[in-house]
Design a protein around this motif. Sequence first.
Motif, PDB file in Angstrom:
ATOM      1  N   GLY A 270       0.862  -1.175   0.000  1.00  0.00           N
ATOM      2  CA  GLY A 270       0.000   0.000   0.000  1.00  0.00           C
ATOM      3  C   GLY A 270       0.898   1.224   0.000  1.00  0.00           C
ATOM      4  O   GLY A 270       1.829   1.340  -0.798  1.00  0.00           O
ATOM      5  N   LEU A 271       0.659   2.132   0.930  1.00  0.00           N
ATOM      6  CA  LEU A 271       1.484   3.341   1.014  1.00  0.00           C
ATOM      7  C   LEU A 271       2.714   3.153   1.905  1.00  0.00           C
ATOM      8  O   LEU A 271       3.626   3.975   1.867  1.00  0.00           O
ATOM      9  CB  LEU A 271       0.637   4.507   1.548  1.00  0.00           C
ATOM     10  CG  LEU A 271      -0.549   4.923   0.671  1.00  0.00           C
ATOM     11  CD1 LEU A 271      -1.332   6.053   1.332  1.00  0.00           C
ATOM     12  CD2 LEU A 271      -0.099   5.326  -0.718  1.00  0.00           C
TER      13      LEU A 271
ATOM     14  N   ILE B 199       8.613   7.949  -7.482  1.00  0.00           N
ATOM     15  CA  ILE B 199       7.508   7.763  -8.423  1.00  0.00           C
ATOM     16  C   ILE B 199       7.134   9.090  -9.074  1.00  0.00           C
ATOM     17  O   ILE B 199       6.898   9.166 -10.289  1.00  0.00           O
ATOM     18  CB  ILE B 199       6.290   7.135  -7.711  1.00  0.00           C
ATOM     19  CG1 ILE B 199       6.615   5.706  -7.261  1.00  0.00           C
ATOM     20  CG2 ILE B 199       5.082   7.117  -8.642  1.00  0.00           C
ATOM     21  CD1 ILE B 199       5.554   5.074  -6.402  1.00  0.00           C
ATOM     22  N   ASP B 200       7.081  10.159  -8.284  1.00  0.00           N
ATOM     23  CA  ASP B 200       6.778  11.478  -8.852  1.00  0.00           C
ATOM     24  C   ASP B 200       7.807  11.859  -9.916  1.00  0.00           C
ATOM     25  O   ASP B 200       7.453  12.396 -10.978  1.00  0.00           O
ATOM     26  CB  ASP B 200       6.756  12.537  -7.751  1.00  0.00           C
ATOM     27  CG  ASP B 200       5.544  12.416  -6.840  1.00  0.00           C
ATOM     28  OD1 ASP B 200       4.584  11.715  -7.216  1.00  0.00           O
ATOM     29  OD2 ASP B 200       5.569  13.006  -5.738  1.00  0.00           O
TER      30      ASP B 200
ATOM     31  N   GLU C 135      -5.161   8.921  -5.640  1.00  0.00           N
ATOM     32  CA  GLU C 135      -4.537   9.570  -6.805  1.00  0.00           C
ATOM     33  C   GLU C 135      -3.130  10.042  -6.485  1.00  0.00           C
ATOM     34  O   GLU C 135      -2.692  11.098  -6.950  1.00  0.00           O
ATOM     35  CB  GLU C 135      -5.408  10.737  -7.287  1.00  0.00           C
ATOM     36  CG  GLU C 135      -6.775  10.297  -7.777  1.00  0.00           C
ATOM     37  CD  GLU C 135      -7.486  11.370  -8.580  1.00  0.00           C
ATOM     38  OE1 GLU C 135      -6.816  12.152  -9.269  1.00  0.00           O
ATOM     39  OE2 GLU C 135      -8.723  11.422  -8.517  1.00  0.00           O
ATOM     40  N   THR C 136      -2.420   9.271  -5.689  1.00  0.00           N
ATOM     41  CA  THR C 136      -1.035   9.604  -5.360  1.00  0.00           C
ATOM     42  C   THR C 136      -0.127   8.425  -5.686  1.00  0.00           C
ATOM     43  O   THR C 136      -0.598   7.299  -5.887  1.00  0.00           O
ATOM     44  CB  THR C 136      -0.876   9.937  -3.864  1.00  0.00           C
ATOM     45  OG1 THR C 136      -1.235   8.771  -3.076  1.00  0.00           O
ATOM     46  CG2 THR C 136      -1.783  11.088  -3.460  1.00  0.00           C
TER      47      THR C 136
ATOM     48  N   ASP D  18     -10.107   2.123  -2.927  1.00  0.00           N
ATOM     49  CA  ASP D  18      -9.690   3.382  -3.544  1.00  0.00           C
ATOM     50  C   ASP D  18      -8.794   3.164  -4.759  1.00  0.00           C
ATOM     51  O   ASP D  18      -7.959   3.996  -5.092  1.00  0.00           O
ATOM     52  CB  ASP D  18      -8.976   4.271  -2.519  1.00  0.00           C
ATOM     53  CG  ASP D  18      -7.743   3.614  -1.909  1.00  0.00           C
ATOM     54  OD1 ASP D  18      -7.528   2.419  -2.159  1.00  0.00           O
ATOM     55  OD2 ASP D  18      -7.008   4.307  -1.174  1.00  0.00           O
ATOM     56  N   SER D  19      -8.997   2.031  -5.439  1.00  0.00           N
ATOM     57  CA  SER D  19      -8.179   1.738  -6.625  1.00  0.00           C
ATOM     58  C   SER D  19      -8.931   2.098  -7.905  1.00  0.00           C
ATOM     59  O   SER D  19      -8.832   1.423  -8.922  1.00  0.00           O
ATOM     60  CB  SER D  19      -7.800   0.259  -6.654  1.00  0.00           C
ATOM     61  OG  SER D  19      -8.951  -0.565  -6.709  1.00  0.00           O
ATOM     62  N   TYR D  20      -9.680   3.188  -7.874  1.00  0.00           N
ATOM     63  CA  TYR D  20     -10.551   3.524  -8.996  1.00  0.00           C
ATOM     64  C   TYR D  20      -9.785   3.903 -10.256  1.00  0.00           C
ATOM     65  O   TYR D  20     -10.292   3.732 -11.372  1.00  0.00           O
ATOM     66  CB  TYR D  20     -11.522   4.638  -8.605  1.00  0.00           C
ATOM     67  CG  TYR D  20     -10.900   5.829  -7.924  1.00  0.00           C
ATOM     68  CD1 TYR D  20     -10.353   6.868  -8.661  1.00  0.00           C
ATOM     69  CD2 TYR D  20     -10.873   5.910  -6.528  1.00  0.00           C
ATOM     70  CE1 TYR D  20      -9.787   7.960  -8.033  1.00  0.00           C
ATOM     71  CE2 TYR D  20     -10.300   7.003  -5.891  1.00  0.00           C
ATOM     72  CZ  TYR D  20      -9.763   8.028  -6.648  1.00  0.00           C
ATOM     73  OH  TYR D  20      -9.193   9.113  -6.022  1.00  0.00           O
ATOM     74  N   ILE D  21      -8.573   4.407 -10.130  1.00  0.00           N
ATOM     75  CA  ILE D  21      -7.798   4.729 -11.338  1.00  0.00           C
ATOM     76  C   ILE D  21      -7.462   3.452 -12.097  1.00  0.00           C
ATOM     77  O   ILE D  21      -7.673   3.357 -13.312  1.00  0.00           O
ATOM     78  CB  ILE D  21      -6.525   5.512 -10.977  1.00  0.00           C
ATOM     79  CG1 ILE D  21      -6.890   6.938 -10.555  1.00  0.00           C
ATOM     80  CG2 ILE D  21      -5.556   5.548 -12.168  1.00  0.00           C
ATOM     81  CD1 ILE D  21      -5.707   7.779 -10.140  1.00  0.00           C
TER      82      ILE D  21
END
Length: 221
Positions: A28-29, A37-38, A59-60, A83-86
């Motif tokens: 996860g995070l 990643i950014d 969204e991060t 929260d994996s909608y992307i």
Amino acid sequence: MLNKVTESAAQAMSNITDGATILIGGFGLAGQPAELIDALIERNARDLTIVSNNAGNGETGLALLLKSGCVRKIICSFPRQHDSYIFDDLYRAGKIELEVVPQGTLAARMQAGGSGLGAIYTPTAYGTLLAEGKETRTIDGIDYVLEYPIKADFALIKAFQGDRWGNLTYRKAARNFGPIMAAASKHTIAQVSEVVDLGVLDPEHIVTPGIFVHEVVHVGA
């Protein structure tokens, strides 16, 4: 003088090219190398294959990387969460490929890649859809599935402390896949909260020795 400390995350991403396979640490995070990643998103390399535990949150970080359109395929254990909608939207639209690998098998395949093993047998997934088309074998009365190593061009991981030789320590659960990913890649980039002088790290506490690390990026706490 050997010094693996890189000036910036952007500089560390400069060698990543289109079509690369990249291992990205994190549960996860926890332990996700967000700053790397950014910088990878800014690099804008395309057609990437990403290997990670999951397919991003919100969204991060990893989810933002998927949203950027840089990723062709993701290999992971948990592609869908609340929260994996992307990822969900991309997958349903046919814009990203998915290979689901059970978590223990994912770790074992990367360990095999880092250890130079040709393949491994595991009982996990035998008799399921995930084993379709794969070689199976019965050993001592137990049915196994043949799985091949996972190796990569790059690994992006997060550690707690690092020195200029690339020796790393981790902070609690943030360690997760970092050590095995470092061993399974041709080029490991580690972001660290602290860069310390040589000799500060107790050899007994060094989890990832510098031989597996090629660049260290200091990103602060």
